[in-house]
Design a protein around this motif. Structure first.
Motif, mmCIF file in Angstrom:
data_model
loop_
_atom_site.group_PDB
_atom_site.id
_atom_site.type_symbol
_atom_site.label_atom_id
_atom_site.label_comp_id
_atom_site.label_asym_id
_atom_site.label_seq_id
_atom_site.Cartn_x
_atom_site.Cartn_y
_atom_site.Cartn_z
ATOM 1 N N ALA A 1 0.853 -1.183 0.000
ATOM 2 C CA ALA A 1 0.000 0.000 0.000
ATOM 3 C C ALA A 1 0.897 1.244 0.000
ATOM 4 O O ALA A 1 2.115 1.144 0.018
ATOM 5 N N ARG B 1 2.826 4.661 1.300
ATOM 6 C CA ARG B 1 3.712 4.862 2.447
ATOM 7 C C ARG B 1 2.946 5.263 3.701
ATOM 8 O O ARG B 1 2.026 6.061 3.644
ATOM 9 N N LYS B 2 3.358 4.710 4.810
ATOM 10 C CA LYS B 2 2.791 5.147 6.087
ATOM 11 C C LYS B 2 3.687 6.253 6.643
ATOM 12 O O LYS B 2 4.905 6.194 6.520
ATOM 13 N N SER B 3 3.093 7.237 7.255
ATOM 14 C CA SER B 3 3.902 8.321 7.813
ATOM 15 C C SER B 3 4.651 7.834 9.050
ATOM 16 O O SER B 3 4.131 7.070 9.848
ATOM 17 N N VAL B 4 5.904 8.255 9.182
ATOM 18 C CA VAL B 4 6.651 7.937 10.403
ATOM 19 C C VAL B 4 6.672 9.157 11.321
ATOM 20 O O VAL B 4 7.134 9.084 12.446
ATOM 21 N N LEU B 5 6.201 10.308 10.821
ATOM 22 C CA LEU B 5 6.141 11.497 11.666
ATOM 23 C C LEU B 5 4.845 11.460 12.456
ATOM 24 O O LEU B 5 3.786 11.285 11.899
#
Ligand SMILES: [Zn+2]
Lengths: 353, 217
Positions: free
Chosen positions: B210, B212-216
């Motif tokens: 899927a 990108r998932k946010s890392v912030l």
């Protein structure tokens, strides 16, 4: 007397490999890769790999025989990867190898994939002078081993505690819009970048980690650091300098891998290092390893790329070493072991002694 | 002649030898997840039991499923490799057909019936047969309730029938395919022969990543 002809089968990840070896002489190294089928998933899908192994194993065996100009009847023993690796993928190779050994009425040796990577070096530069420290870096594993005897004595000094180095390349490539597999794409992008422009963290190198995880690696923090850096830049509306990010990331990986491998050689009093695994194709990793080994007075040995990635010849090479030592074959009912410890070079060895 | 038959499409690891007149050796163990360990020792034991060498084998038949993939591949990889190394033909037979053959060879032929084996994930691998054991539908993979909705509550053989007994009529034996039945079916020319290719019926479980998932935070 010519050494026995060993046929080696490797199916632990996404390459179906069949190799033929006599002693330390390479006769054939046929590989069928399913890498293209994994591209759209961004990583190796075990079921996709297992299906591909089943289709490729017999044709790859025939290709290896053609390449070597041998017939199956000439084969003196069969060697196969018993582990570590993907369970379902290993079972295809082991099942085929057992059937082959029965059909030919030849002994079967289930051997360790990781030690096989080290044995492959013997096909390039002749017999190893043990002990050696091996740095194995691929998409499936990242380890430092010490091998005191290629056929009988190997020890795990350290390994990744999260992602394999190759996986980190794949994940970071995706973060910065590069394709799978990440290794070659990051290397190409990095060539245009400045490795010192962005300093990414070196996992498990803090003093406290160096006591508990002296020879271990961690790449998940590095991957998160890259993600954070990229997102911060994007949030600020700045263009992401893909080349510098790639170069900085590649430098962080190569730095920590080579530093710990050289340290292992020094602390263990070992003067030869073997570099192998698919990520050993990375030019920066090779260069930095060469420099640091030279500076430390360590002899660096590494096979050509086709013997670095997973292949059947490396398994045949280890099989040849085991046969030469006169070790007993593995029992026909041996099991695959997806987490086979590196100390178990030959499955079932010792059971008869 | 000496036919080597094997099937690893279910928890049964099953091997048999047929000399053209009858089954001369057979060996079956119920060994979930141990197909790789059991199969070839059972082959060599069967050969030893009849005092035959592996070179006495003249043909090979292998069950091609459907069945749980990892086990299924063990038998097919072994069958294909034995065939390649001994230079023998390898025939594939649908493993559900083997169970059906056993049903109609039994004393009480049931009329039209189903075969259903355990496909895990609350589904069955199934096929429908007429009273002579000829396949009339399938093989397919579905929930047992969906099979019932489509076919009615027919008598059914196979472990899937016992597992979801509410969705089927009378539960018939056998639970698993046996290599002895496989060998007889091939020698009697009572089943459809195919290439030794697996009947997966399901795509590999994999989805493209899927976004990108946010890392912030
Ligand atoms: Zn490897």
């Amino acid at each position: 007397m010519t050494p026995p002809l060993i046929l080696g089968i490797e199916t632990s990840c996404d390459e179906t490999g069949v190799g033929l070896v006599r002693g330390t002489t390479l006769l054939a190294n046929a590989v069928a890769s399913s890498v293209d089928e994994h591209v759209r998933f961004g990583g190796v899908v075990p079921e996709v790999a297992s299906r591909a192994h089943l289709e490729a194993i017999v044709p790859t065996m025939h290709r290896a025989l053609d390449e070597a100009g041998c017939r199956l009847a000439d084969v003196d023993a069969v060697a196969v990867t018993a582990g570590p690796g993907l369970a379902g993928a290993l079972m295809v190779g082991v099942s085929a190898a057992k059937a082959l050994a029965v059909a030919l009425d030849r002994p079967l040796y289930g051997v360790n994939h990781l030690v096989g990577h080290v044995a492959a070096e013997q096909l390039e530069n002749g017999p190893l002078t043990e002990p050696v420290v091996a740095l194995l870096v691929s998409g499936g594993h990242t380890e430092i081993l010490q091998v005191d005897d290629i056929a009988t004595a190997a020890e795990l000094l350290g390994q990744t505690i999260d992602d394999a180095a190759g996986e980190a390349f794949d994940k970071v490539a995706r973060l910065i819009g590069l394709k799978y597999p990440g290794g070659p794409h990051i290397q190409r992008a990095a060539a245009e970048g400045d490795p010192a422009a962005i300093r990414f963290p070196r996992g498990l190198t803090a003093p406290r980690d160096m006591t508990r995880h002296r020879y271990d690696f961690s790449f998940s923090g590095l991957k998160t650091a890259v993600a954070r850096w990229v997102e911060t830049a994007e949030a600020a509306g700045k263009p992401v300098p893909v080349a510098d990010v790639a170069a900085g990331f590649q430098e962080a990986v190569a730095d920590v891998l080579t530093k710990k491998a050289v340290l292992a050689c020094q602390e263990r009093g070992v003067s030869t290092m073997v570099l192998a695994g698919g990520v050993a194709a990375n030019a920066r990793l090779r260069e930095l390893t060469e420099q640091r080994c030279a500076a430390a007075g360590i002899t660096l040995r590494q096979p050509r790329f086709s013997l670095c990635t997973d292949n059947g010849a490396m398994i045949a090479a280890l099989g040849a070493a085991v046969v030469e030592r006169g070790l007993p074959p593995s029992p026909l009912d041996f099991a695959t072991d997806s987490s086979l410890p590196v100390t178990e070079v030959l499955v079932g060895a010792g059971q008869f002694s | 002649m000496l036919l080597l038959a094997l099937d690893t499409s279910t928890p049964a690891v099953t091997v048999a030898l047929h000399d053209g007149d009858r089954v001369v050796a057979e060996s079956t163990t119920i060994a979930p997840r141990q197909h790789t360990e059991r199969l070839m020792p059972q082959v060599t034991d069967a050969l030893a039991a009849v005092g035959a060498d592996r070179t006495a084998i003249t043909e090979i038949a292998v069950g091609v499923g459907p069945g749980p993939f990892t086990g299924l591949r063990v038998g097919i990889a072994a069958g294909r490799t034995l065939g390649a190394a001994l230079d023998l033909p390898v025939r594939g037979v649908c493993s559900l057909d083997v169970i059906a053959y056993a049903v109609v060879s039994g004393p009480a032929a049931p009329g039209p019936f189903l075969v259903a084996t355990d496909a895990r994930r609350r589904e069955v691998y199934w096929a429908a047969y007429d009273e002579s054991g000829r396949r009339t539908a399938g093989p397919a993979v579905d929930r047992a309730a969906a099979v019932r909705a489509q076919r009615g509550a027919l008598p059914a053989a196979g472990a899937g029938a016992g597992l979801y007994a509410d969705e089927f009529g009378t539960v018939l034996a056998p639970e698993h395919p046996s290599a002895a039945a496989l060998a007889r079916a091939v020698v009697d020319e009572a089943v459809e022969i195919s290439a030794p290719d697996p009947l997966y019926l399901r795509r590999p479980d994999a989805t493209p990543p899927a976004g990108r998932k946010s890392v912030l935070a």
